[in-house]
Design an enzyme around this catalytic site. Structure first.
Site, PDB file in Angstrom:
ATOM      1  N   LYS A 194       9.349 -20.844  11.285  1.00 25.01           N
ATOM      2  CA  LYS A 194       8.021 -22.641  11.206  1.00 25.01           C
ATOM      3  C   LYS A 194       6.253 -22.018  10.468  1.00 25.01           C
ATOM      4  CE  LYS A 194       7.986 -24.440  15.414  1.00 25.01           C
ATOM      5  NZ  LYS A 194       9.041 -23.640  15.701  1.00 25.01           N
ATOM      6  N   ARG A 239       6.042 -30.784  20.881  1.00 24.31           N
ATOM      7  CA  ARG A 239       7.330 -30.053  21.240  1.00 24.31           C
ATOM      8  C   ARG A 239       7.735 -30.743  22.434  1.00 24.31           C
ATOM      9  NH1 ARG A 239       4.747 -25.053  19.871  1.00 24.31           N
ATOM     10  NH2 ARG A 239       5.687 -23.125  20.663  1.00 24.31           N
ATOM     11  N   ARG A 284       8.652  -8.794  16.167  1.00 28.73           N
ATOM     12  CA  ARG A 284       7.436  -9.457  14.970  1.00 28.73           C
ATOM     13  C   ARG A 284       6.432  -9.144  15.092  1.00 28.73           C
ATOM     14  NH1 ARG A 284       7.516 -15.500  14.987  1.00 28.73           N
ATOM     15  NH2 ARG A 284       6.397 -15.693  17.232  1.00 28.73           N
ATOM     16  N   ARG A 289       2.538  -9.826  19.972  1.00 26.14           N
ATOM     17  CA  ARG A 289       1.637 -10.842  21.004  1.00 26.14           C
ATOM     18  C   ARG A 289       2.179 -10.635  22.324  1.00 26.14           C
ATOM     19  NH1 ARG A 289       3.180 -16.152  17.267  1.00 26.14           N
ATOM     20  NH2 ARG A 289       4.039 -16.821  19.640  1.00 26.14           N
ATOM     21  N   ARG A 320      11.438 -18.566  26.621  1.00 31.17           N
ATOM     22  CA  ARG A 320      10.396 -19.525  25.663  1.00 31.17           C
ATOM     23  C   ARG A 320      11.858 -20.253  24.532  1.00 31.17           C
ATOM     24  NH1 ARG A 320       7.253 -16.087  21.312  1.00 31.17           N
ATOM     25  NH2 ARG A 320       7.220 -17.873  20.334  1.00 31.17           N
TER      26      ARG A 320
HETATM   27  P1  AMP Z   1       4.077 -20.686  18.923  1.00 29.52           P
HETATM   28  O1  AMP Z   1       3.129 -19.660  17.781  1.00 29.52           O
HETATM   29  O2  AMP Z   1       3.909 -21.686  18.401  1.00 29.52           O
HETATM   30  O3  AMP Z   1       5.222 -20.137  18.765  1.00 29.52           O
HETATM   31  O4  AMP Z   1       3.120 -20.723  20.029  1.00 29.52           O
HETATM   32  C1  AMP Z   1       2.943 -20.322  21.242  1.00 29.52           C
HETATM   33  C2  AMP Z   1       2.394 -20.774  22.875  1.00 29.52           C
HETATM   34  O5  AMP Z   1       1.202 -21.010  22.597  1.00 29.52           O
HETATM   35  C3  AMP Z   1       3.581 -21.521  22.952  1.00 29.52           C
HETATM   36  O6  AMP Z   1       4.942 -20.254  23.917  1.00 29.52           O
HETATM   37  C4  AMP Z   1       3.594 -22.677  23.913  1.00 29.52           C
HETATM   38  O7  AMP Z   1       3.017 -21.550  25.783  1.00 29.52           O
HETATM   39  C5  AMP Z   1       2.108 -22.430  23.165  1.00 29.52           C
HETATM   40  N1  AMP Z   1       1.877 -23.857  22.153  1.00 29.52           N
HETATM   41  C6  AMP Z   1       1.698 -24.295  21.022  1.00 29.52           C
HETATM   42  N2  AMP Z   1       1.604 -25.279  20.994  1.00 29.52           N
HETATM   43  C7  AMP Z   1       2.456 -26.120  21.894  1.00 29.52           C
HETATM   44  C8  AMP Z   1       2.373 -27.210  22.047  1.00 29.52           C
HETATM   45  N3  AMP Z   1       2.571 -28.660  21.464  1.00 29.52           N
HETATM   46  N4  AMP Z   1       2.997 -27.784  23.254  1.00 29.52           N
HETATM   47  C9  AMP Z   1       1.813 -27.402  24.473  1.00 29.52           C
HETATM   48  N5  AMP Z   1       2.254 -25.608  24.664  1.00 29.52           N
HETATM   49  C10 AMP Z   1       2.255 -25.494  23.000  1.00 29.52           C
END
Ligand code: AMP
Length: 219
Positions: free
Chosen positions: A15, A90, A129, A162, A173
């Site tokens: 994404k 989400r 990654r 990360r 996740r």
């Molecule tokens: P991402 O980089 O999109 O994979 O997001 C990393 C982490 O941020 C996720 O595993 C969640 O812990 C948190 N996060 C990101 N977007 C959201 C969301 N829309 N709602 C809740 N937690 C989020």
């Protein structure tokens, strides 16, 4: 009329990479909830401290604070024409909030691109990654290695893994995604907004498929 697009898909579906490319081509900002949280964590803000506790163990940050953060981001002047949302919504409550918010801002969600990728591929993508410390540029040890190991091609900063890309957290996740985010696919399909793309194709082909599928919807 503001145009909002949503990129939906499991962690590791690509994404972030696709959103960066699409936002350039469409001329709307790329709004990534994960990146916004990581900016807050780097800046050691109160929101960053709160979010860090959830993110580092692979859980979702509570809806209320996430929605407030997105509301603030979408109200900035660079988002006057709309935005490309990556990682938000989400949960069903976030999807509902986005519907209300876009209406308030005088726009609507024009399409939801769902990047479909088999789970076996996702684990390999996420655990391999590497992310640059300074700005979050993303590499992969096999699919997209940096020119010099451990160093970002773009800004020369150190590449780190990360915390939430470690295998145990990746599996959590993916579990959270199946339990909470997958529901949104049917929600948006029912609303006639879903554009389904095979996210396991090479990067450039994913971009081309998305552009072709979106063409009719954005005119
Ligand atoms: P991402 O980089 O999109 O994979 O997001 C990393 C982490 O941020 C996720 O595993 C969640 O812990 C948190 N996060 C990101 N977007 C959201 C969301 N829309 N709602 C809740 N937690 C989020």
């Amino acid at each position: 009329m503001r145009t909002y697009l949503v990129l939906l898909g499991p962690p590791g579906a690509g994404k972030g990479t696709q959103a960066a490319l699409l936002s350039q081509r469409l001329g709307v900002p790329h709004v990534s909830s994960g990146d916004l949280f990581r900016d807050h964590i780097r800046g050691k803000t109160d929101l960053g401290k709160l979010a860090d506790g959830y993110i580092s163990c692979g859980q979702l940050v509570p809806d209320e604070v996430t929605i407030a953060m997105i509301r603030e981001r979408l109200s900035r002047t660079d988002a006057q024409g709309g935005a490309l949302l990556d990682g938000f919504p989400r949960t069903p409550a976030q999807a509902e909030a986005l519907g209300r918010l876009t209406q308030e801002l005088g726009g609507d969600v024009r399409a939801v691109v769902y990047l479909r990728v088999p789970e076996s591929v996702l684990v390999g993508r996420l655990t391999g990654r590497w992310t640059c410390r300074a700005q979050g540029h993303v590499y992969h040890e096999r699919n997209h290695p940096p020119k010099t190991a451990g160093v970002c091609d773009l800004d020369g900063s150190e590449l780190i893994q990360r915390d939430d890309d470690k295998e145990e957290t990746v599996l959590r996740r993916l579990g959270v995604y199946r339990a909470q985010t997958e529901l949104l696919i049917e929600h948006y399909r029912g609303a006639g907004l879903l554009v389904e793309i095979d996210g396991s194709q090479p990067e450039a082909e994913v971009t081309a498929s998305m552009m072709a599928a979106l063409k009719g919807r954005l005119e």
